[in-house]
Scaffold this motif. Sequence first.
Motif: not given
Length: 185
Positions: A90-98, A140-152, A176-183
Amino acid sequence: MKKLKYIALFGILIIVLASCDYNRRTTGWQYFDDMVTSPAYESYTPNPNFADGKTMQPPVAGTIPRGVVPYAYQKTDEDRALAAATLVNNLEPSTENLQRGEKMYGIYCMQCHGEKGDGQGSLYVSKKYTYPPASLLSEKMMANPEADIYHVITVGFGIMGEHGSMIKPDDRWKIAMYIKNELQN
């Protein structure tokens, strides 16, 4: 009158001398010893009040600490797939959150997964950790959603231990947001 001055001066002198403490290691008189020397037991000392003889007791079974929401999923493949499909960030991908996600990634993840997320972290590269960590940049990891990273992050996966007890839920989502949006971009 002169005699009264001498008596007053003598009285003040006695009070001043009586109030002087030559022992600098004490605070002076103790009126209530139990207020100065606590009868409480320290955390890791023996305690005859409990059956197991320990002062520090585990939480009562079935209780939940205040402010903690129990995580409904276990460290299984089925629960990983279910968590990935049902959990929502539920968090926005804002600069502060990233930025917070990057900071938390640097603290908890970078030693194994590397600065770029390629699995070439300092623990693996220095041979202190012999099993290669997962690359977060794999298909595989790039195909997984943020929720999967959160769970792991929360319960671990394979030989990776759980970090849910160390990282707050919002910070796990930010990682998880940083991994999906930046890495992975």
